[in-house]
Scaffold this motif. Structure first.
Motif, PDB file in Angstrom:
ATOM      1  N   SER A 172      34.292  36.609  35.215  1.00  0.00           N
ATOM      2  CA  SER A 172      34.650  35.346  34.543  1.00  0.00           C
ATOM      3  C   SER A 172      35.194  34.331  35.543  1.00  0.00           C
ATOM      4  N   SER A 173      35.411  33.132  35.057  1.00  0.00           N
ATOM      5  CA  SER A 173      35.965  32.085  35.929  1.00  0.00           C
ATOM      6  C   SER A 173      37.489  32.043  35.842  1.00  0.00           C
ATOM      7  N   ASP A 182      44.930  41.646  41.769  1.00  0.00           N
ATOM      8  CA  ASP A 182      44.713  40.264  41.299  1.00  0.00           C
ATOM      9  C   ASP A 182      43.312  39.833  41.686  1.00  0.00           C
ATOM     10  N   LEU A 183      42.552  39.380  40.700  1.00  0.00           N
ATOM     11  CA  LEU A 183      41.176  38.944  40.950  1.00  0.00           C
ATOM     12  C   LEU A 183      41.022  37.476  40.567  1.00  0.00           C
ATOM     13  N   GLY A 184      40.625  36.662  41.542  1.00  0.00           N
ATOM     14  CA  GLY A 184      40.358  35.263  41.265  1.00  0.00           C
ATOM     15  C   GLY A 184      38.997  35.101  40.578  1.00  0.00           C
ATOM     16  N   SER A 185      38.613  33.883  40.306  1.00  0.00           N
ATOM     17  CA  SER A 185      37.334  33.590  39.659  1.00  0.00           C
ATOM     18  C   SER A 185      36.169  34.170  40.464  1.00  0.00           C
ATOM     19  N   LYS A 186      35.326  34.981  39.805  1.00  0.00           N
ATOM     20  CA  LYS A 186      34.126  35.607  40.421  1.00  0.00           C
ATOM     21  C   LYS A 186      34.444  36.431  41.671  1.00  0.00           C
ATOM     22  N   GLN A 187      35.658  36.940  41.743  1.00  0.00           N
ATOM     23  CA  GLN A 187      36.072  37.675  42.951  1.00  0.00           C
ATOM     24  C   GLN A 187      35.955  39.187  42.755  1.00  0.00           C
ATOM     25  N   GLY A 188      35.612  39.890  43.828  1.00  0.00           N
ATOM     26  CA  GLY A 188      35.561  41.350  43.794  1.00  0.00           C
ATOM     27  C   GLY A 188      36.536  41.932  44.801  1.00  0.00           C
TER      28      GLY A 188
END
Length: 200
Positions: free
Chosen positions: A16-17, A49-55
């Motif tokens: 997600s964003s 912690d995952l930012g937008s579209k982050q893996g």
């Protein structure tokens, strides 16, 4: 491989964003082939912690010292990761992985040509895959419906040794040889070969 540390990587990806925080509860247990747990060997909790579209990758290491004495002859470890997305209405994902540890301890070398009614010598090499010495080593060789029990010297950490085994095949065709290696720290490490016995 049996006797070495096991390293696993869990990959989490935020599709997600929106920013997401994921709590990950990881556990590992030795299990039987029926999936019944024998002993829990590791438990760990982390938060990512995952930012937008982050893996992100989470590395899990299971040292031999954790699993060695709890492993059964099935040599299986079950790892589970329960991933919970925080601040949502209970969004959870369960990831499971069963690891079967490989044995590379028994190597059987047979001559290129094995002939009926003629003595043949095989080389059987065996190893201690552990970072500690092993004692009370026994090799059980099964061939032509007979078992031969051979008592061996102790092995130093990671040591490989070999014996020579002589037999005379009494009939032509395929012949199966099975080797079972046990000691005071592990049991039933198996190796087998099919020997093609040629006519004289």
């Amino acid at each position: 491989v049996f006797g070495k540390d096991v390293t696993l990587i869990l990959i989490l990806y935020n599709l997600s964003s929106d920013h997401k925080t994921v709590k990950v509860d990881m556990s590992a247990s030795t299990i039987l082939y029926t999936r019944r747990a024998v002993a829990e060997i590791l438990k760990a909790t982390t938060s990512v912690d995952l930012g937008s579209k982050q893996g992100k990758h989470i590395r899990l290491k299971i040292p031999y010292s954790y699993y060695g004495k709890y492993l059964t002859t099935d040599k299986r470890i079950q790892v589970t990761a329960l991933c919970e997305v925080m601040h949502t209405h209970g969004v959870k994902l369960l990831v499971e992985k069963t690891i079967i540890l490989e044995d590379t301890n028994i190597i059987i070398k047979i001559p290129r040509r094995v002939v009926v009614n003629k003595a043949t010598t095989l080389e059987i090499s065996y190893a201690n895959p552990l970072p500690e010495p092993v004692d009370r080593c026994v090799l059980l060789v099964t061939l032509m419906n007979q078992q031969v029990k051979i008592h061996l010297a102790r092995l130093a950490p990671r040591e490989r040794s070999r014996i020579y085994f002589e037999f005379t095949p009494r009939k032509t065709g395929p012949l199966q040889l099975q080797v079972d290696f046990s000691c005071d720290k592990f049991s039933h490490i198996k190796g087998f070969v099919t020997i093609a016995v040629a006519p004289a």
